[in-house]
Scaffold this motif. Structure first.
Motif, PDB file in Angstrom:
ATOM      1  N   GLN A  90       0.844  -1.192   0.000  1.00 49.64           N
ATOM      2  CA  GLN A  90       0.000   0.000   0.000  1.00 49.64           C
ATOM      3  C   GLN A  90       0.883   1.248   0.000  1.00 49.64           C
ATOM      4  O   GLN A  90       2.012   1.229   0.482  1.00 49.64           O
ATOM      5  N   CYS A  91       0.305   2.321  -0.562  1.00 48.07           N
ATOM      6  CA  CYS A  91       0.972   3.616  -0.504  1.00 48.07           C
ATOM      7  C   CYS A  91       0.279   4.441   0.569  1.00 48.07           C
ATOM      8  O   CYS A  91      -0.931   4.634   0.512  1.00 48.07           O
ATOM      9  N   LEU A  92       1.054   4.895   1.532  1.00 52.27           N
ATOM     10  CA  LEU A  92       0.455   5.639   2.645  1.00 52.27           C
ATOM     11  C   LEU A  92       0.138   7.083   2.251  1.00 52.27           C
ATOM     12  O   LEU A  92      -0.508   7.802   2.994  1.00 52.27           O
ATOM     13  N   ARG A  93       0.587   7.511   1.065  1.00 52.30           N
ATOM     14  CA  ARG A  93       0.252   8.867   0.647  1.00 52.30           C
ATOM     15  C   ARG A  93      -1.012   8.886  -0.227  1.00 52.30           C
ATOM     16  O   ARG A  93      -1.961   9.578   0.076  1.00 52.30           O
ATOM     17  N   CYS A  94      -1.020   8.095  -1.320  1.00 55.14           N
ATOM     18  CA  CYS A  94      -2.133   8.237  -2.273  1.00 55.14           C
ATOM     19  C   CYS A  94      -3.133   7.089  -2.185  1.00 55.14           C
ATOM     20  O   CYS A  94      -4.147   7.100  -2.873  1.00 55.14           O
ATOM     21  N   GLY A  95      -2.863   6.085  -1.357  1.00 57.29           N
ATOM     22  CA  GLY A  95      -3.831   5.011  -1.190  1.00 57.29           C
ATOM     23  C   GLY A  95      -3.703   3.883  -2.201  1.00 57.29           C
ATOM     24  O   GLY A  95      -4.511   2.952  -2.205  1.00 57.29           O
ATOM     25  N   PHE A  96      -2.685   3.946  -3.067  1.00 54.78           N
ATOM     26  CA  PHE A  96      -2.474   2.861  -4.033  1.00 54.78           C
ATOM     27  C   PHE A  96      -2.335   1.506  -3.325  1.00 54.78           C
ATOM     28  O   PHE A  96      -1.705   1.398  -2.281  1.00 54.78           O
ATOM     29  N   HIS A  97      -2.985   0.474  -3.891  1.00 53.12           N
ATOM     30  CA  HIS A  97      -2.823  -0.895  -3.411  1.00 53.12           C
ATOM     31  C   HIS A  97      -2.365  -1.782  -4.562  1.00 53.12           C
ATOM     32  O   HIS A  97      -2.846  -1.613  -5.681  1.00 53.12           O
ATOM     33  N   ARG A 122       8.614   1.527  -4.813  1.00 54.92           N
ATOM     34  CA  ARG A 122       7.994   2.852  -4.809  1.00 54.92           C
ATOM     35  C   ARG A 122       6.651   2.819  -5.514  1.00 54.92           C
ATOM     36  O   ARG A 122       6.415   2.027  -6.409  1.00 54.92           O
ATOM     37  N   CYS A 123       5.773   3.717  -5.079  1.00 52.34           N
ATOM     38  CA  CYS A 123       4.418   3.796  -5.621  1.00 52.34           C
ATOM     39  C   CYS A 123       4.458   4.170  -7.100  1.00 52.34           C
ATOM     40  O   CYS A 123       5.059   5.177  -7.459  1.00 52.34           O
ATOM     41  N   PRO A 124       3.812   3.371  -7.961  1.00 52.60           N
ATOM     42  CA  PRO A 124       3.814   3.699  -9.391  1.00 52.60           C
ATOM     43  C   PRO A 124       2.987   4.958  -9.686  1.00 52.60           C
ATOM     44  O   PRO A 124       3.129   5.543 -10.755  1.00 52.60           O
ATOM     45  N   LYS A 125       2.161   5.377  -8.738  1.00 53.66           N
ATOM     46  CA  LYS A 125       1.334   6.564  -8.995  1.00 53.66           C
ATOM     47  C   LYS A 125       2.002   7.848  -8.502  1.00 53.66           C
ATOM     48  O   LYS A 125       1.994   8.846  -9.204  1.00 53.66           O
ATOM     49  N   CYS A 126       2.512   7.818  -7.251  1.00 57.26           N
ATOM     50  CA  CYS A 126       3.003   9.084  -6.692  1.00 57.26           C
ATOM     51  C   CYS A 126       4.479   9.039  -6.296  1.00 57.26           C
ATOM     52  O   CYS A 126       5.039  10.055  -5.899  1.00 57.26           O
ATOM     53  N   GLY A 127       5.101   7.863  -6.369  1.00 54.11           N
ATOM     54  CA  GLY A 127       6.533   7.796  -6.129  1.00 54.11           C
ATOM     55  C   GLY A 127       6.961   7.594  -4.683  1.00 54.11           C
ATOM     56  O   GLY A 127       8.141   7.428  -4.397  1.00 54.11           O
TER      57      GLY A 127
HETATM   58 ZN   LIG Z   1       1.204   6.695  -3.950  1.00 59.03          ZN
END
Ligand SMILES: [Zn+2]
Length: 262
Positions: free
Chosen positions: A126-133, A151-156
């Motif tokens: 999970q990404c704790l910034r943008c909620g990506f799972h 790293r998050c593929p959406k927000c890094g």
């Molecule tokens: Zn993210």
């Protein structure tokens, strides 16, 4: 009436309003270590594996011990008789949901459909910034090979395993559906939990407060033993197997009675 017959009868009488509440003890027979238990293999692992402060301080080390001790061990585990019987009872329409403190997915692997995971799951990130799972397997192989923190593929931002670490809150959606199931249940069966971790341990307490019957299958005492209809100290898989046979017998004999009436 034997212990297994008593539970089997209560399960059938609950008419589908029964919950299982499972903890680490349900999975130790599958070789999944109980990291809070006395004999846990987790004694061997760095105690800070689920430490949220360490994760932020040193994500690479935190990911390394997660990959080595958590992911590699749990991904090899298979469901045991306890998981399988719980799934069978659900398919008979006797179990409304399984609420689990475990992160090992063994209930789902055994065939349980409605599983509420209070402490997250080992196989997601999970990404704790943008909620990506996402699925952890899409990231962890790269990490093992290149030692680069996922790293998050959406927000890094740095991704974290979707497991509740010490110091983190429980997922609110899961917690609130567990609370509402507990309020309307007629029976809650605790399997392999010492009921010492809050807020998860509130769930059997809420069920009791709303009139549910409580059964406890756990090798060590819990603070709710005195409120239980029955406390069983046997291994969960062994005892639940007997419950499953008793349920089958009772359902068969009630069917025969129905048929003879007509
Ligand atoms: Zn993210």
């Amino acid at each position: 009436m034997s212990a297994e017959e008593k539970l089997a009868k209560t399960l059938i009488d609950a008419g589908g309003k029964a919950l299982f509440f499972t903890g680490a003890g349900a999975s130790t027979e599958s070789g999944v270590p109980d990291f809070r238990g006395p004999q846990g293999l987790w004694k061997r692992i760095p105690p800070e594996v689920f430490d949220i402060d360490l994760f932020y301080r040193d994500p690479e080390y935190s990911w390394r011990i997660y990959a080595e001790y958590v992911y590699s061990q749990i991904s090899r585990a298979s469901p045991n008789r306890a998981h399988i019987v719980i799934a069978e009872l659900e398919s008979l329409g006797l179990v409304e949901a399984v609420i689990t403190q475990n992160i090992d997915k063994l209930h789902q692997k055994a065939g349980s459909k409605k599983v509420i995971e209070l402490h997250g799951t080992y196989d997601k990130v999970q990404c704790l910034r943008c909620g990506f799972h996402g699925d952890i397997k899409d990231f962890i192989e790269d990490f093992i090979r290149e030692k680069r923190v996922p790293r998050c593929p959406k927000c890094g931002r740095i991704l974290k395993p979707a497991v509740v670490y010490f110091g983190e809150p429980l997922p609110s959606e899961e917690l609130s559906s567990a609370f509402s199931l507990a309020k309307s249940s007629k029976l809650i069966i605790v399997v392999g939990s010492s009921l010492s971790v809050y807020p998860a341990a509130l769930i059997p307490e809420i069920a009791l407060d709303h009139g549910a019957k409580l059964f406890i299958i756990n090798e060590s005492p819990t603070h709710l033993d005195k409120d239980a209809e029955l406390v069983v100290r046997e291994k969960a898989g062994t005892f639940l197997e007997k419950v499953s046979n008793a349920v089958e017998e009772m359902m068969k004999s009630s069917k025969q009675k129905d048929e003879s009436l007509w």
